[in-house]
Design a protein around this motif. Structure first.
Motif, PDB file in Angstrom:
ATOM      1  N   VAL A  33       0.832  -1.202   0.000  1.00 22.74           N
ATOM      2  CA  VAL A  33       0.000   0.000   0.000  1.00 22.74           C
ATOM      3  C   VAL A  33       0.866   1.251   0.000  1.00 22.74           C
ATOM      4  CG1 VAL A  33      -1.668   1.338   1.341  1.00 22.74           C
ATOM      5  CG2 VAL A  33      -1.974  -1.145   1.084  1.00 22.74           C
ATOM      6  N   GLU A  34       1.873   1.288   0.875  1.00 18.34           N
ATOM      7  CA  GLU A  34       2.707   2.488   0.996  1.00 18.34           C
ATOM      8  C   GLU A  34       3.429   2.797  -0.308  1.00 18.34           C
ATOM      9  OE1 GLU A  34       6.139   4.899   1.390  1.00 18.34           O
ATOM     10  OE2 GLU A  34       6.404   2.727   1.341  1.00 18.34           O
ATOM     11  N   LYS A  35       4.011   1.806  -0.942  1.00 25.07           N
ATOM     12  CA  LYS A  35       4.748   2.043  -2.184  1.00 25.07           C
ATOM     13  C   LYS A  35       3.822   2.438  -3.328  1.00 25.07           C
ATOM     14  CE  LYS A  35       8.789   1.204  -0.454  1.00 25.07           C
ATOM     15  NZ  LYS A  35       9.696   2.350  -0.161  1.00 25.07           N
ATOM     16  N   SER A  36       2.639   1.891  -3.349  1.00 24.29           N
ATOM     17  CA  SER A  36       1.698   2.245  -4.413  1.00 24.29           C
ATOM     18  C   SER A  36       1.210   3.679  -4.261  1.00 24.29           C
ATOM     19  CB  SER A  36       0.523   1.274  -4.401  1.00 24.29           C
ATOM     20  OG  SER A  36       0.965  -0.058  -4.625  1.00 24.29           O
ATOM     21  N   VAL A  37       0.957   4.093  -3.032  1.00 27.83           N
ATOM     22  CA  VAL A  37       0.583   5.485  -2.778  1.00 27.83           C
ATOM     23  C   VAL A  37       1.726   6.414  -3.194  1.00 27.83           C
ATOM     24  CG1 VAL A  37       0.089   7.164  -0.949  1.00 27.83           C
ATOM     25  CG2 VAL A  37      -1.087   4.944  -0.969  1.00 27.83           C
ATOM     26  N   LYS A  38       2.945   5.992  -2.926  1.00 21.73           N
ATOM     27  CA  LYS A  38       4.108   6.792  -3.319  1.00 21.73           C
ATOM     28  C   LYS A  38       4.187   6.938  -4.837  1.00 21.73           C
ATOM     29  CE  LYS A  38       9.126   7.155  -2.676  1.00 21.73           C
ATOM     30  NZ  LYS A  38      10.325   6.556  -2.030  1.00 21.73           N
ATOM     31  N   VAL A  39       3.977   5.845  -5.562  1.00 22.61           N
ATOM     32  CA  VAL A  39       4.004   5.904  -7.028  1.00 22.61           C
ATOM     33  C   VAL A  39       2.933   6.871  -7.536  1.00 22.61           C
ATOM     34  CG1 VAL A  39       3.545   4.592  -9.141  1.00 22.61           C
ATOM     35  CG2 VAL A  39       4.988   3.600  -7.365  1.00 22.61           C
ATOM     36  N   PHE A  40       1.755   6.838  -6.932  1.00 26.32           N
ATOM     37  CA  PHE A  40       0.658   7.708  -7.361  1.00 26.32           C
ATOM     38  C   PHE A  40       1.040   9.176  -7.199  1.00 26.32           C
ATOM     39  CE2 PHE A  40      -3.917   9.151  -6.955  1.00 26.32           C
ATOM     40  CZ  PHE A  40      -4.281   8.776  -8.242  1.00 26.32           C
ATOM     41  N   LYS A  41       1.734   9.512  -6.111  1.00 25.43           N
ATOM     42  CA  LYS A  41       2.161  10.889  -5.884  1.00 25.43           C
ATOM     43  C   LYS A  41       3.277  11.291  -6.846  1.00 25.43           C
ATOM     44  CE  LYS A  41       0.817  11.062  -1.008  1.00 25.43           C
ATOM     45  NZ  LYS A  41       1.262  11.204   0.401  1.00 25.43           N
ATOM     46  N   VAL A  42       4.207  10.385  -7.086  1.00 22.48           N
ATOM     47  CA  VAL A  42       5.285  10.674  -8.043  1.00 22.48           C
ATOM     48  C   VAL A  42       4.712  10.837  -9.445  1.00 22.48           C
ATOM     49  CG1 VAL A  42       7.331   9.690  -9.156  1.00 22.48           C
ATOM     50  CG2 VAL A  42       7.083   9.552  -6.676  1.00 22.48           C
ATOM     51  N   LEU A  43       3.708  10.046  -9.772  1.00 20.32           N
ATOM     52  CA  LEU A  43       3.071  10.137 -11.086  1.00 20.32           C
ATOM     53  C   LEU A  43       2.447  11.508 -11.291  1.00 20.32           C
ATOM     54  CD1 LEU A  43       2.211   8.727 -13.716  1.00 20.32           C
ATOM     55  CD2 LEU A  43       0.202   7.860 -12.489  1.00 20.32           C
ATOM     56  N   ASP A  44       1.842  12.048 -10.255  1.00 20.48           N
ATOM     57  CA  ASP A  44       1.280  13.407 -10.310  1.00 20.48           C
ATOM     58  C   ASP A  44       2.371  14.402 -10.700  1.00 20.48           C
ATOM     59  OD1 ASP A  44       0.095  15.865  -9.899  1.00 20.48           O
ATOM     60  OD2 ASP A  44      -0.756  15.357  -7.952  1.00 20.48           O
ATOM     61  N   GLN A  45       3.519  14.313 -10.043  1.00 19.81           N
ATOM     62  CA  GLN A  45       4.624  15.221 -10.339  1.00 19.81           C
ATOM     63  C   GLN A  45       5.149  15.022 -11.749  1.00 19.81           C
ATOM     64  OE1 GLN A  45       7.345  14.088  -7.252  1.00 19.81           O
ATOM     65  NE2 GLN A  45       6.036  14.826  -5.587  1.00 19.81           N
ATOM     66  N   LEU A  46       5.286  13.760 -12.160  1.00 18.45           N
ATOM     67  CA  LEU A  46       5.824  13.452 -13.479  1.00 18.45           C
ATOM     68  C   LEU A  46       4.907  13.944 -14.588  1.00 18.45           C
ATOM     69  CD1 LEU A  46       7.927  12.037 -15.267  1.00 18.45           C
ATOM     70  CD2 LEU A  46       6.673   9.892 -14.918  1.00 18.45           C
ATOM     71  N   THR A  54       2.759  16.364 -14.387  1.00 16.01           N
ATOM     72  CA  THR A  54       2.800  17.826 -14.366  1.00 16.01           C
ATOM     73  C   THR A  54       3.990  18.337 -15.172  1.00 16.01           C
ATOM     74  OG1 THR A  54       1.714  17.892 -12.198  1.00 16.01           O
ATOM     75  CG2 THR A  54       2.921  19.859 -12.880  1.00 16.01           C
ATOM     76  N   GLU A  55       5.130  17.678 -15.024  1.00 18.04           N
ATOM     77  CA  GLU A  55       6.312  18.055 -15.790  1.00 18.04           C
ATOM     78  C   GLU A  55       6.092  17.870 -17.288  1.00 18.04           C
ATOM     79  OE1 GLU A  55       9.619  15.794 -14.412  1.00 18.04           O
ATOM     80  OE2 GLU A  55       9.357  16.374 -12.313  1.00 18.04           O
ATOM     81  N   LYS A  56       5.458  16.770 -17.657  1.00 14.92           N
ATOM     82  CA  LYS A  56       5.348  16.418 -19.077  1.00 14.92           C
ATOM     83  C   LYS A  56       4.293  17.233 -19.807  1.00 14.92           C
ATOM     84  CE  LYS A  56       7.172  11.699 -18.849  1.00 14.92           C
ATOM     85  NZ  LYS A  56       8.295  11.983 -19.760  1.00 14.92           N
ATOM     86  N   ILE A  57       3.182  17.571 -19.123  1.00 15.28           N
ATOM     87  CA  ILE A  57       2.115  18.286 -19.818  1.00 15.28           C
ATOM     88  C   ILE A  57       2.061  19.769 -19.462  1.00 15.28           C
ATOM     89  CG2 ILE A  57       0.740  16.189 -20.010  1.00 15.28           C
ATOM     90  CD1 ILE A  57      -0.986  17.088 -17.734  1.00 15.28           C
ATOM     91  N   ALA A 109      -5.304  10.098 -19.144  1.00 18.67           N
ATOM     92  CA  ALA A 109      -4.185   9.676 -19.991  1.00 18.67           C
ATOM     93  C   ALA A 109      -3.620  10.867 -20.768  1.00 18.67           C
ATOM     94  CB  ALA A 109      -4.641   8.591 -20.952  1.00 18.67           C
ATOM     95  N   PRO A 110      -2.281  11.024 -20.772  1.00 17.64           N
ATOM     96  CA  PRO A 110      -1.672  12.146 -21.483  1.00 17.64           C
ATOM     97  C   PRO A 110      -1.378  11.844 -22.949  1.00 17.64           C
ATOM     98  CG  PRO A 110       0.009  10.963 -20.273  1.00 17.64           C
ATOM     99  CD  PRO A 110      -1.287  10.265 -19.987  1.00 17.64           C
ATOM    100  N   SER A 111      -1.674  10.613 -23.383  1.00 20.09           N
ATOM    101  CA  SER A 111      -1.335  10.211 -24.750  1.00 20.09           C
ATOM    102  C   SER A 111      -2.379   9.233 -25.260  1.00 20.09           C
ATOM    103  CB  SER A 111       0.046   9.547 -24.790  1.00 20.09           C
ATOM    104  OG  SER A 111       0.285   8.931 -26.051  1.00 20.09           O
ATOM    105  N   LEU A 118       2.221   3.486 -20.777  1.00 18.15           N
ATOM    106  CA  LEU A 118       2.956   2.498 -19.984  1.00 18.15           C
ATOM    107  C   LEU A 118       4.388   2.956 -19.718  1.00 18.15           C
ATOM    108  CD1 LEU A 118       1.687  -0.868 -21.494  1.00 18.15           C
ATOM    109  CD2 LEU A 118       1.456  -0.140 -19.108  1.00 18.15           C
ATOM    110  N   GLN A 119       4.990   3.611 -20.683  1.00 23.55           N
ATOM    111  CA  GLN A 119       6.346   4.128 -20.483  1.00 23.55           C
ATOM    112  C   GLN A 119       6.367   5.179 -19.380  1.00 23.55           C
ATOM    113  OE1 GLN A 119       7.141   5.398 -24.506  1.00 23.55           O
ATOM    114  NE2 GLN A 119       8.134   3.467 -25.082  1.00 23.55           N
ATOM    115  N   ILE A 120       5.365   6.047 -19.365  1.00 22.09           N
ATOM    116  CA  ILE A 120       5.262   7.064 -18.307  1.00 22.09           C
ATOM    117  C   ILE A 120       5.049   6.402 -16.948  1.00 22.09           C
ATOM    118  CG2 ILE A 120       3.789   8.917 -17.408  1.00 22.09           C
ATOM    119  CD1 ILE A 120       3.347   9.753 -20.364  1.00 22.09           C
ATOM    120  N   LEU A 121       4.198   5.403 -16.911  1.00 21.57           N
ATOM    121  CA  LEU A 121       3.943   4.697 -15.654  1.00 21.57           C
ATOM    122  C   LEU A 121       5.207   3.994 -15.175  1.00 21.57           C
ATOM    123  CD1 LEU A 121       1.563   4.367 -13.769  1.00 21.57           C
ATOM    124  CD2 LEU A 121       0.870   2.334 -15.048  1.00 21.57           C
TER     125      LEU A 121
END
Length: 425
Positions: free
Chosen positions: A181-194, A196-199, A213-215, A222-225
């Protein structure tokens, strides 16, 4: 033990759509509550959800007719009866008398079925998941399933159409449910940041609470994930999964699917997904094809050996459709959503049929979720290896995670399921 009252009321699901809640009481003072959530994407073969169709109330989605089905038809048949889940589920099926529960409404019947299950567990003095294990003749609960998380959602966003519905991560190599659970929540937060950078701005929250989806290209998503997983330092424990929900993008006249801005055949979509499974560790691919594309599913199972092919809209937790899938070797497993078939007993029968034939059953909630979803009790009681939990956002989805954490803490020597032998990726 006899039923003394069956009461129904209209409440709301987590998307503010009306649903039916049923409350059952016994002469021993035990109570069971049940509420029937529904999905945003509903397969044509699912049991019929009875709504009022009155545009002046909840845009036609109110369920007063279904509440009346309970009050006027189901309650008189159940009050005074012995509390027996299977017997009373069958009584409701017979009372309805249609193949899709369209007379009384599956939402009326299913809510009552959940209430029967919960009242039975309360009378037995055990958690509902323990009662499910006992009912099915299974060993005592000793594991919780590996959760999987919907991170990025497809759909139509302006000029962009991403044909695949859900891009998921699964922490299948985590050492515990706490770490998963902890690592998945972390990925979700990092994904938000990533994203934001890309779009260049904060990502849109999609209707299923993941990020839009940004694409239009599933490979790019999948590459972004994968990049987010790597940034979060979780590559060693994470794999991916897809819910394509391809019936939403299928042209039944031309027999083609949307993919990367063009229309493709079943064979082309299968080959594209095979390539993805060789590039990314995909644990499962759900609803790759249309809900009636039986030949395509058989081809997919034969041609995509590196991932588990799951049917959702194809099977709709219906044993007859699962039997056909077994005959055609059309799936490796199926999504278990009891509301699709309309009673707990029928869902458990479908589960047993699949288990006896080596198929995986993966429980999942619906987009219009509820707090205290009975699907969680089924997941733990049946001892399934993994399940779908939605995005790690919104109260009812967080409650599903808390449910797993709570069980792991309260059941002695409870661990997260070991799915290493199942993961082909």
């Amino acid at each position: 033990m006899k039923i003394t009252s069956v009461i129904a009321r209209q409440l709301l699901d987590t998307k503010t759509r009306p649903l039916v809640e049923v409350e059952i009481r016994t002469d021993t003072g035990h109570v069971g509550l049940g509420a029937a959530p529904t999905g945003s994407s509903v397969g044509v073969h699912e049991a019929f959800v009875l709504r009022d169709g009155n545009p002046a109330e909840y845009d036609g989605l109110s369920v007063h007719h279904a509440v009346a089905s309970v009050t006027d038809h189901i309650a008189p048949a159940l009050v005074g009866a012995e509390l027996d889940l299977r017997v009373l589920d069958q009584k409701m099926i017979d009372l309805d008398g249609t193949s899709d529960k369209s007379k009384l409404g599956s939402n009326a019947i299913y809510s009552t079925s959940i209430a029967l299950l919960r009242a039975s567990a309360a009378a037995a003095g055990v958690p509902t998941y323990t009662y499910v294990a006992d009912l099915m003749g299974l060993p005592p609960v000793s594991t919780v399933p590996v959760p999987s998380f919907n991170m990025i959602n497809g759909g139509r966003y302006g000029d962009l159409t991403q044909p695949f519905n859900e891009f998921l991560v699964m922490p299948y190599k985590a050492e515990s449910i706490e770490q998963a659970v902890e690592k998945s929540v972390k990925v979700f937060k990092v994904l938000d940041q990533l994203l934001t950078e890309k779009i260049g701005h904060k990502p849109q929250v999609a209707s299923s609470y993941g990020y839009a989806a940004p694409s239009a290209d599933p490979r790019e998503v999948l590459q972004i994930l994968a990049e987010a997983v790597d940034r979060a330092g979780c590559s060693d424990i994470m794999a991916f999964a897809l819910d394509c929900a391809s019936s939403e993008m299928y042209d039944k006249t031309a027999h083609t699917y949307e993919l990367n801005g063009r229309r493709v055949s079943s064979a082309e979509l299968i080959d594209y997904t095979r390539q993805l499974s060789e590039e990314f560790p995909l644990v499962f691919v759900e609803d790759l094809l249309d809900e009636d594309d039986w030949d395509g599913y058989t081809q997919a199972v034969a041609e995509i050996p590196k991932t588990i092919i799951l049917g959702d809209d194809l099977i709709v937790t219906n044993r007859e459709r699962l039997e056909r899938a077994v005959e055609l070797s059309a799936v490796d497993g199926f999504i278990l959503k009891p509301n699709q078939v309309g009673t707990i007993s029928e869902a458990l029968d479908c589960y047993s049929y699949g288990q006896d034939r080596g198929l995986l059953a993966i429980p999942s909630g619906r987009s219009g979720g509820v707090i205290d979803d009975v699907v969680m009790d089924l997941s733990v009681g049946l001892g399934v290896p993994f399940q779908k939990n939605g995005a790690p956002r919104s109260g009812e989805r967080i409650e599903k995670l808390n449910f797993l954490l709570r069980v792991a803490d309260s059941v002695p020597h409870c661990s997260m399921a070991d799915v290493s032998a199942l993961v082909k990726a």
